[in-house]
Motif scaffolding. Structure first.
Motif, mmCIF file in Angstrom:
data_model
loop_
_atom_site.group_PDB
_atom_site.id
_atom_site.type_symbol
_atom_site.label_atom_id
_atom_site.label_comp_id
_atom_site.label_asym_id
_atom_site.label_seq_id
_atom_site.Cartn_x
_atom_site.Cartn_y
_atom_site.Cartn_z
ATOM 1 N N LYS A 1 0.836 -1.188 0.000
ATOM 2 C CA LYS A 1 0.000 0.000 0.000
ATOM 3 C C LYS A 1 0.880 1.250 0.000
ATOM 4 O O LYS A 1 2.080 1.182 0.296
ATOM 5 C CB LYS A 1 -0.928 0.003 1.213
ATOM 6 N N ALA A 2 0.272 2.379 -0.309
ATOM 7 C CA ALA A 2 1.020 3.633 -0.416
ATOM 8 C C ALA A 2 1.787 3.944 0.876
ATOM 9 O O ALA A 2 2.932 4.402 0.839
ATOM 10 C CB ALA A 2 0.083 4.777 -0.772
ATOM 11 N N ALA A 3 1.159 3.678 2.013
ATOM 12 C CA ALA A 3 1.798 3.987 3.294
ATOM 13 C C ALA A 3 2.979 3.067 3.593
ATOM 14 O O ALA A 3 3.807 3.376 4.458
ATOM 15 C CB ALA A 3 0.773 3.894 4.418
ATOM 16 N N ASP A 4 3.080 1.940 2.863
ATOM 17 C CA ASP A 4 4.139 0.956 3.131
ATOM 18 C C ASP A 4 5.243 0.953 2.086
ATOM 19 O O ASP A 4 6.135 0.091 2.117
ATOM 20 C CB ASP A 4 3.529 -0.455 3.210
ATOM 21 N N ILE A 5 5.204 1.887 1.132
ATOM 22 C CA ILE A 5 6.231 1.928 0.087
ATOM 23 C C ILE A 5 7.596 2.197 0.723
ATOM 24 O O ILE A 5 7.769 3.181 1.446
ATOM 25 C CB ILE A 5 5.918 3.015 -0.955
ATOM 26 N N PRO A 6 8.596 1.348 0.460
ATOM 27 C CA PRO A 6 9.940 1.559 1.024
ATOM 28 C C PRO A 6 10.730 2.572 0.180
ATOM 29 O O PRO A 6 11.460 2.208 -0.746
ATOM 30 C CB PRO A 6 10.570 0.162 0.955
ATOM 31 N N TYR A 7 10.550 3.829 0.488
ATOM 32 C CA TYR A 7 11.176 4.883 -0.297
ATOM 33 C C TYR A 7 12.703 4.766 -0.286
ATOM 34 O O TYR A 7 13.315 4.466 0.726
ATOM 35 C CB TYR A 7 10.789 6.263 0.251
ATOM 36 N N SER B 1 10.923 7.434 -4.868
ATOM 37 C CA SER B 1 11.305 8.517 -3.958
ATOM 38 C C SER B 1 10.127 8.874 -3.065
ATOM 39 O O SER B 1 8.982 8.484 -3.328
ATOM 40 C CB SER B 1 11.741 9.753 -4.745
ATOM 41 N N ASP B 2 10.415 9.659 -2.005
ATOM 42 C CA ASP B 2 9.342 10.049 -1.099
ATOM 43 C C ASP B 2 8.370 11.048 -1.731
ATOM 44 O O ASP B 2 7.351 11.400 -1.135
ATOM 45 C CB ASP B 2 9.897 10.601 0.212
ATOM 46 N N ALA B 3 8.690 11.486 -2.969
ATOM 47 C CA ALA B 3 7.762 12.336 -3.723
ATOM 48 C C ALA B 3 6.866 11.487 -4.626
ATOM 49 O O ALA B 3 6.180 12.023 -5.502
ATOM 50 C CB ALA B 3 8.533 13.353 -4.547
ATOM 51 N N ASN B 4 6.923 10.159 -4.421
ATOM 52 C CA ASN B 4 6.129 9.204 -5.210
ATOM 53 C C ASN B 4 6.499 9.230 -6.693
ATOM 54 O O ASN B 4 5.631 9.181 -7.575
ATOM 55 C CB ASN B 4 4.626 9.447 -5.029
ATOM 56 N N VAL B 5 7.798 9.309 -6.934
ATOM 57 C CA VAL B 5 8.330 9.256 -8.302
ATOM 58 C C VAL B 5 9.109 7.958 -8.445
ATOM 59 O O VAL B 5 10.034 7.685 -7.667
ATOM 60 C CB VAL B 5 9.243 10.460 -8.601
ATOM 61 N N ILE B 6 8.729 7.157 -9.451
ATOM 62 C CA ILE B 6 9.398 5.872 -9.701
ATOM 63 C C ILE B 6 10.516 6.084 -10.726
ATOM 64 O O ILE B 6 10.307 6.731 -11.749
ATOM 65 C CB ILE B 6 8.411 4.826 -10.241
ATOM 66 N N THR B 7 11.670 5.510 -10.446
ATOM 67 C CA THR B 7 12.776 5.514 -11.410
ATOM 68 C C THR B 7 12.994 4.085 -11.887
ATOM 69 O O THR B 7 13.157 3.176 -11.072
ATOM 70 C CB THR B 7 14.068 6.058 -10.763
ATOM 71 N N ASP B 8 12.971 3.905 -13.234
ATOM 72 C CA ASP B 8 13.139 2.548 -13.764
ATOM 73 C C ASP B 8 14.599 2.258 -14.084
ATOM 74 O O ASP B 8 15.490 3.081 -13.816
ATOM 75 C CB ASP B 8 12.238 2.327 -14.984
ATOM 76 N N ALA B 9 14.870 1.093 -14.673
ATOM 77 C CA ALA B 9 16.247 0.653 -14.937
ATOM 78 C C ALA B 9 16.957 1.517 -15.962
ATOM 79 O O ALA B 9 18.190 1.554 -16.005
ATOM 80 C CB ALA B 9 16.239 -0.807 -15.395
#
Length: 204
Positions: A146-152, A167-175
């Motif tokens: 869940k959103a609250a459990d994302i390991p930033y 990131s803690d800004a909810n931005v995903i970085t891919d490979a």
């Protein structure tokens, strides 16, 4: 003798007139009780109004999930390309299983840059099952997060073995170093959770 009687009558008459005047004055004096209790009237109606607002409201926050991840995607008008891609790659059945998954679901708008970059149509992309089988599992994490459990800030392993970081800004970085923003969170399913994103993640 008559004069004395007349004088007595006059004196008595004058005395009675004075007494009558005094009586009318004493009757007119007690006008003070004009002060009434109207100024102190309190209306009790306002006391009861707030009690109406104190009625308990219906609790709609505890709705349980009734659809699988695949069914949620199929019923979401912004995830039509993802739904078609999952079916084309034969991955829709995986997202209907009881195993818990987290899916970072690209919206239809998220696929537009990919189609432009690859120079293909949506139909041509859906026909490239080899590419879909590499890319789509990269959006799936084999556990419920869940959103609250994302390991930033830590690497998160996906279903195809490659990792992503958030990131803690909810931005995903891919490979490849490209990024995607998480635009919707915690769409709960019977077998996990869906978060929508605004870009397609690429494993290589």
């Amino acid at each position: 003798m008559l004069k004395k009687n007349l004088l007595s009558i006059a004196v008595v008459t004058a005395a009675m007139s004075l007494a009558a005047c005094n009586d009318t004055e004493t009757v007119a004096d007690p006008v003070e009780p004009e002060v009434t209790t109207e100024e102190v009237v309190v209306e009790p109606v306002a006391e009861t109004d707030p009690m109406v607002e104190a009625e308990p409201m219906a609790d709609d926050m505890n709705m349980e999930a009734t659809q699988t991840i695949a069914e949620i995607a199929a019923n979401n008008e912004n995830l039509t390309i993802l739904t078609a891609a999952l079916k084309a790659a034969g991955l829709d059945t995986m997202l209907m299983e009881d195993t818990k998954y987290t899916v970072f679901a690209p919206t239809d708008d998220a696929f537009a840059p990919v189609l432009e970059k690859l120079g293909v149509t949506k139909e041509e992309l859906l026909a490239n099952t080899d590419l879909l089988k590499k890319v789509l599992p990269y959006h799936v994490v084999p556990m419920e997060v869940k959103a609250a459990d994302i390991p930033y800030g830590t690497d998160i392993e996906t279903a195809n073995g490659k990792t992503i970081s958030i990131s803690d800004a909810n931005v995903i970085t891919d490979a490849t170093g490209n990024t995607a923003n998480i635009t919707g969170t915690d769409i709960m399913a019977t077998n996990g959770v869906v978060h929508t994103i605004d870009a397609v993640l690429m494993p290589e």
